[in-house]
Design a protein around this motif. Structure first.
Motif, short mmCIF file in Angstrom:
data_model
loop_
_atom_site.label_atom_id
_atom_site.label_comp_id
_atom_site.label_asym_id
_atom_site.label_seq_id
_atom_site.Cartn_x
_atom_site.Cartn_y
_atom_site.Cartn_z
N UNK A 43 0.82 -1.21 0.00
CA UNK A 43 0.00 0.00 0.00
C UNK A 43 0.86 1.27 0.00
N UNK A 44 2.04 1.19 0.57
CA UNK A 44 2.93 2.36 0.63
C UNK A 44 3.53 2.69 -0.74
N UNK A 45 3.42 1.79 -1.70
CA UNK A 45 3.97 2.03 -3.04
C UNK A 45 3.15 3.03 -3.84
N UNK A 46 1.89 3.26 -3.45
CA UNK A 46 1.03 4.21 -4.16
C UNK A 46 1.61 5.60 -3.98
N UNK A 99 -0.72 -2.79 -14.72
CA UNK A 99 -0.25 -3.26 -13.42
C UNK A 99 0.76 -2.33 -12.74
N UNK A 100 1.02 -1.16 -13.34
CA UNK A 100 2.01 -0.24 -12.76
C UNK A 100 1.40 1.05 -12.24
N UNK A 155 -2.61 -2.04 -10.81
CA UNK A 155 -3.72 -1.25 -11.36
C UNK A 155 -4.07 -1.68 -12.77
N UNK A 156 -5.39 -1.83 -13.01
CA UNK A 156 -5.86 -2.20 -14.35
C UNK A 156 -7.00 -1.31 -14.83
N UNK A 162 -8.20 0.91 -9.07
CA UNK A 162 -7.95 -0.28 -8.26
C UNK A 162 -6.45 -0.43 -8.04
N UNK A 163 -6.13 -0.97 -6.88
CA UNK A 163 -4.74 -1.25 -6.54
C UNK A 163 -4.73 -2.61 -5.85
#
Length: 142
Positions: A44-47, A74-75, A99-100, A112-113
């Motif tokens: 979640x911290x990658x967002x 997906x990135x 993400x798609x 979406x994540x």
């Protein structure tokens, strides 16, 4: 008819067998899929909102007002200002792992994540802000 079918089957069987293959007894290890794992909090911290980046594998394209949002499979999502269609300007890349899909309503971008839904305030395109993360929304609905 049975004799013809049996004959054709036998001929195909003989053609399929290649006795001259020297590598039949050689076994090789091949990696087909390797799972990548990490703690959910780290995922979640990658967002994050980042500088514009090159599109690697484009997916869904979404337009809203003078903006274009291009999913990078997906990135994350590329944000492009299309106020001047003859000179579109890359404004940002929103890193959203797994993400798609994206949607926009009332200056809020929904994406979406993985199992989560993230919401970004895009009212100021030069200062995109993560507004909310709805963790595992499918569990909330049930």
């Amino acid at each position: 008819m049975k004799k013809i079918t049996l004959f054709v089957f036998c001929m195909l069987s003989l053609v399929a067998c290649d006795k001259d293959d020297a590598n039949q007894s050689e076994l090789r290890e091949v990696k087909v899929a390797v799972p990548e794992t990490m703690p959910l909090a780290e995922f979640r911290a990658l967002v994050n909102v980042e500088e514009p980046a090159a599109i690697e594998e484009s997916g869904k394209i979404y337009t809203y007002q003078n903006l274009i949002f291009i999913n990078d499979n997906l990135k994350g999502v590329h944000v492009i200002d299309n106020s001047n269609p003859e000179n579109p300007v890359k404004k940002a890349f929103i890193r959203i792992p797994q993400n798609t899909d994206v949607a926009v309503k009332d200056d809020l971008l929904y994406a979406n994540s993985g199992i989560d839904l993230v919401v970004f305030d895009i009212s100021d395109i030069n200062n995109i802000q993560l507004q909310n993360t709805i963790e595992n929304p499918l569990c909330i609905m049930i």
